[in-house]
Write a protein that holds these residues in place. Structure first.
Motif, PDB file in Angstrom:
ATOM      1  N   ALA A  41      84.053  21.998   9.964  1.00 21.01           N
ATOM      2  CA  ALA A  41      83.664  22.568   8.681  1.00 21.01           C
ATOM      3  C   ALA A  41      84.783  22.478   7.654  1.00 21.01           C
ATOM      4  CB  ALA A  41      83.219  24.016   8.853  1.00 21.01           C
ATOM      5  N   LYS A  42      86.013  22.349   8.084  1.00 21.45           N
ATOM      6  CA  LYS A  42      87.127  22.195   7.159  1.00 21.45           C
ATOM      7  C   LYS A  42      86.954  20.934   6.314  1.00 21.45           C
ATOM      8  CE  LYS A  42      90.112  25.580   8.049  1.00 21.45           C
ATOM      9  NZ  LYS A  42      90.665  26.480   7.019  1.00 21.45           N
ATOM     10  N   LEU A  43      86.261  19.935   6.859  1.00 23.38           N
ATOM     11  CA  LEU A  43      86.079  18.671   6.164  1.00 23.38           C
ATOM     12  C   LEU A  43      84.664  18.468   5.643  1.00 23.38           C
ATOM     13  CD1 LEU A  43      88.008  16.391   8.699  1.00 23.38           C
ATOM     14  CD2 LEU A  43      88.897  17.409   6.596  1.00 23.38           C
ATOM     15  N   GLN A  44      83.693  19.138   6.243  1.00 21.94           N
ATOM     16  CA  GLN A  44      82.300  18.908   5.894  1.00 21.94           C
ATOM     17  C   GLN A  44      81.893  19.636   4.618  1.00 21.94           C
ATOM     18  OE1 GLN A  44      80.415  20.155   9.572  1.00 21.94           O
ATOM     19  NE2 GLN A  44      79.992  18.036  10.119  1.00 21.94           N
ATOM     20  N   LYS A  45      80.893  19.056   3.928  1.00 23.03           N
ATOM     21  CA  LYS A  45      80.321  19.694   2.740  1.00 23.03           C
ATOM     22  C   LYS A  45      79.096  20.537   3.090  1.00 23.03           C
ATOM     23  CE  LYS A  45      81.941  16.269  -0.572  1.00 23.03           C
ATOM     24  NZ  LYS A  45      81.554  15.295  -1.635  1.00 23.03           N
ATOM     25  N   GLU A  46      78.493  20.275   4.238  1.00 23.05           N
ATOM     26  CA  GLU A  46      77.312  21.031   4.658  1.00 23.05           C
ATOM     27  C   GLU A  46      77.395  21.305   6.147  1.00 23.05           C
ATOM     28  OE1 GLU A  46      73.559  19.631   3.228  1.00 23.05           O
ATOM     29  OE2 GLU A  46      72.456  20.423   4.946  1.00 23.05           O
ATOM     30  N   ILE A  47      76.981  22.497   6.544  1.00 17.87           N
ATOM     31  CA  ILE A  47      76.984  22.847   7.958  1.00 17.87           C
ATOM     32  C   ILE A  47      75.663  23.518   8.301  1.00 17.87           C
ATOM     33  CG2 ILE A  47      78.022  25.142   7.735  1.00 17.87           C
ATOM     34  CD1 ILE A  47      79.193  22.654  10.341  1.00 17.87           C
ATOM     35  N   LYS A  48      75.105  23.137   9.429  1.00 14.23           N
ATOM     36  CA  LYS A  48      73.873  23.755   9.923  1.00 14.23           C
ATOM     37  C   LYS A  48      74.146  24.284  11.321  1.00 14.23           C
ATOM     38  CE  LYS A  48      68.921  23.022  10.585  1.00 14.23           C
ATOM     39  NZ  LYS A  48      67.803  22.057  10.487  1.00 14.23           N
ATOM     40  N   ILE A  49      74.076  25.598  11.465  1.00 14.98           N
ATOM     41  CA  ILE A  49      74.340  26.221  12.760  1.00 14.98           C
ATOM     42  C   ILE A  49      73.112  26.054  13.650  1.00 14.98           C
ATOM     43  CG2 ILE A  49      75.018  28.346  13.945  1.00 14.98           C
ATOM     44  CD1 ILE A  49      77.085  27.283  11.988  1.00 14.98           C
ATOM     45  N   PRO A  50      73.281  25.622  14.899  1.00 17.34           N
ATOM     46  CA  PRO A  50      72.127  25.366  15.772  1.00 17.34           C
ATOM     47  C   PRO A  50      71.319  26.623  16.075  1.00 17.34           C
ATOM     48  CG  PRO A  50      74.137  24.401  16.671  1.00 17.34           C
ATOM     49  CD  PRO A  50      74.558  25.287  15.552  1.00 17.34           C
ATOM     50  N   GLN A  51      70.021  26.448  16.192  1.00 14.79           N
ATOM     51  CA  GLN A  51      69.142  27.522  16.644  1.00 14.79           C
ATOM     52  C   GLN A  51      69.580  27.963  18.039  1.00 14.79           C
ATOM     53  OE1 GLN A  51      66.860  28.983  14.852  1.00 14.79           O
ATOM     54  NE2 GLN A  51      66.101  30.340  16.435  1.00 14.79           N
ATOM     55  N   GLY A  52      69.565  29.245  18.284  1.00 13.45           N
ATOM     56  CA  GLY A  52      70.022  29.789  19.559  1.00 13.45           C
ATOM     57  C   GLY A  52      71.320  30.561  19.417  1.00 13.45           C
ATOM     58  N   ILE A  53      72.118  30.241  18.384  1.00 21.14           N
ATOM     59  CA  ILE A  53      73.339  30.998  18.112  1.00 21.14           C
ATOM     60  C   ILE A  53      72.942  32.356  17.541  1.00 21.14           C
ATOM     61  CG2 ILE A  53      75.447  31.110  16.738  1.00 21.14           C
ATOM     62  CD1 ILE A  53      75.583  29.037  18.933  1.00 21.14           C
ATOM     63  N   THR A  54      73.468  33.429  18.102  1.00 19.42           N
ATOM     64  CA  THR A  54      73.119  34.777  17.651  1.00 19.42           C
ATOM     65  C   THR A  54      74.285  35.487  16.967  1.00 19.42           C
ATOM     66  OG1 THR A  54      73.726  35.744  19.799  1.00 19.42           O
ATOM     67  CG2 THR A  54      71.428  35.047  19.513  1.00 19.42           C
ATOM     68  N   PHE A  55      75.501  34.924  17.053  1.00 19.34           N
ATOM     69  CA  PHE A  55      76.706  35.660  16.656  1.00 19.34           C
ATOM     70  C   PHE A  55      77.678  34.703  15.968  1.00 19.34           C
ATOM     71  CE2 PHE A  55      79.812  39.070  17.532  1.00 19.34           C
ATOM     72  CZ  PHE A  55      81.014  38.377  17.443  1.00 19.34           C
ATOM     73  N   CYS A  75      87.162  27.402   4.364  1.00 15.30           N
ATOM     74  CA  CYS A  75      86.645  26.027   4.435  1.00 15.30           C
ATOM     75  C   CYS A  75      86.339  25.569   3.010  1.00 15.30           C
ATOM     76  CB  CYS A  75      85.407  25.966   5.318  1.00 15.30           C
ATOM     77  SG  CYS A  75      85.739  26.271   7.054  1.00 15.30           S
ATOM     78  N   GLU A  76      87.329  25.028   2.337  1.00 13.73           N
ATOM     79  CA  GLU A  76      87.270  24.787   0.906  1.00 13.73           C
ATOM     80  C   GLU A  76      86.279  23.704   0.497  1.00 13.73           C
ATOM     81  OE1 GLU A  76      91.246  24.050  -0.343  1.00 13.73           O
ATOM     82  OE2 GLU A  76      91.902  26.123  -0.034  1.00 13.73           O
ATOM     83  N   ASN A  77      85.920  22.812   1.399  1.00 13.24           N
ATOM     84  CA  ASN A  77      84.985  21.731   1.059  1.00 13.24           C
ATOM     85  C   ASN A  77      83.533  22.092   1.325  1.00 13.24           C
ATOM     86  OD1 ASN A  77      86.997  19.763   0.299  1.00 13.24           O
ATOM     87  ND2 ASN A  77      87.499  19.594   2.465  1.00 13.24           N
ATOM     88  N   LEU A  78      83.300  23.175   2.042  1.00 13.11           N
ATOM     89  CA  LEU A  78      81.943  23.549   2.444  1.00 13.11           C
ATOM     90  C   LEU A  78      81.131  23.993   1.236  1.00 13.11           C
ATOM     91  CD1 LEU A  78      80.124  23.909   4.942  1.00 13.11           C
ATOM     92  CD2 LEU A  78      80.904  26.275   5.053  1.00 13.11           C
ATOM     93  N   ALA A  79      80.014  23.285   0.967  1.00 12.40           N
ATOM     94  CA  ALA A  79      79.187  23.579  -0.204  1.00 12.40           C
ATOM     95  C   ALA A  79      77.863  24.244   0.158  1.00 12.40           C
ATOM     96  CB  ALA A  79      78.902  22.297  -0.990  1.00 12.40           C
ATOM     97  N   ARG A  80      77.391  24.041   1.383  1.00 10.30           N
ATOM     98  CA  ARG A  80      76.092  24.604   1.774  1.00 10.30           C
ATOM     99  C   ARG A  80      76.125  24.961   3.252  1.00 10.30           C
ATOM    100  NH1 ARG A  80      70.923  22.328   3.514  1.00 10.30           N
ATOM    101  NH2 ARG A  80      69.231  23.710   2.869  1.00 10.30           N
ATOM    102  N   ALA A  81      75.554  26.125   3.569  1.00  4.27           N
ATOM    103  CA  ALA A  81      75.484  26.572   4.965  1.00  4.27           C
ATOM    104  C   ALA A  81      74.069  27.035   5.273  1.00  4.27           C
ATOM    105  CB  ALA A  81      76.474  27.697   5.222  1.00  4.27           C
ATOM    106  N   VAL A  82      73.532  26.552   6.381  1.00  2.90           N
ATOM    107  CA  VAL A  82      72.201  26.951   6.836  1.00  2.90           C
ATOM    108  C   VAL A  82      72.372  27.668   8.164  1.00  2.90           C
ATOM    109  CG1 VAL A  82      69.902  26.187   7.504  1.00  2.90           C
ATOM    110  CG2 VAL A  82      71.130  24.989   5.690  1.00  2.90           C
TER     111      VAL A  82
END
Length: 247
Positions: A68-82, A91-98
């Protein structure tokens, strides 16, 4: 636990639940049925490339954080609860998080200091935004707060300078101290009557704040416990269902 040599799935028992390969064949090449040597990537008999081990959502998560330090978008996988404290901090480059619908806990400062973050998709089951979760996300201009949220912590959105409007959750009970402080572009906030407490300086420094839409009566508004200087220096009009309070 065995790791299937045909599909890479970990399993317990006599058969792989994904591809059906029996346990006794796990030490042979699935193509030529020759013996597989330990710690090898290719079959020595036919050259077949064995599949890489499959990662669970939990195994992938630390890798997602690192990337995420390098990515502009991150999508956390289904199943993660925490998501832990400081999960994506800085994470200065991160523009969108799902975030997945399975997520029920979002740690303190999880997205703090993400200077490029513009939008976040929050799961509907989330019940709390902890302190400083989105602190100084200066590009954040879009966020939908699920109605299940009952508490927004101290400085949760402080310094989100691009945020122009905020609709607080219908079931929100507590808005923490400086929760939206120094959101300099904020002009309008919608608040519902279940709220019981607004912490001190909650909207401090929101210079452009002109309107509070309160879906309750004036008596209900005046019954809310409020800290010091919740709107300083702004003097927004409070639009209640029965009248408007001019400040």
């Amino acid at each position: 636990m065995e790791r299937c040599q045909s599909c890479g799935r970990e399993f317990a028992g006599n058969y792989c639940p994904q591809c059906g390969e029996p346990k006794q064949k796990q030490n042979v090449c699935p193509l030529c049925k020759g013996a597989r040597l330990p710690q090898t990537k290719f079959c020595p008999q036919c050259g077949y490339e064995y599949p890489a081990p499959k990662q669970s959502a939990a195994e992938k998560t630390p890798l997602l954080f690192a990337r995420a330090k390098l990515q502009k978008e991150i999508k956390i996988p289904q199943g993660i609860t925490f998501l832990a404290y400081d999960a994506f901090y800085g994470c200065e480059n991160l523009a969108r998080a799902v975030l997945p619908e399975s997520l029920t806990y979002l740690g303190k400062r999880a997205f703090a200091e993400c200077a490029s973050l513009k939008s976040v998709s929050l799961p509907s089951a989330l019940t709390e935004i902890k302190a400083q979760t989105f602190l100084h996300c200066v590009a954040l201009n879009e966020i939908t707060l699920p109605d299940a949220i009952v508490s927004i912590g101290e400085s949760a959105f402080e310094g989100c300078r691009a945020l122009t409007a905020a609709v607080l959750p219908q079931n929100l009970r507590v808005l923490g101290r400086e929760a939206f402080a120094r959101c300099e572009s904020l002009t309008e906030v919608t608040i519902f009557p279940k709220i019981a407490m607004i912490g001190g300086y909650a909207f401090n420094g929101c210079k452009r704040l002109t309107d509070i839409r309160f879906y309750g009566t004036r008596a209900q508004w005046e019954g809310i416990k409020k800290g010091k200087n919740i709107f300083s220096p702004a003097r927004p009009a409070i639009h209640c269902t029965d009248e408007t309070i001019e400040n």
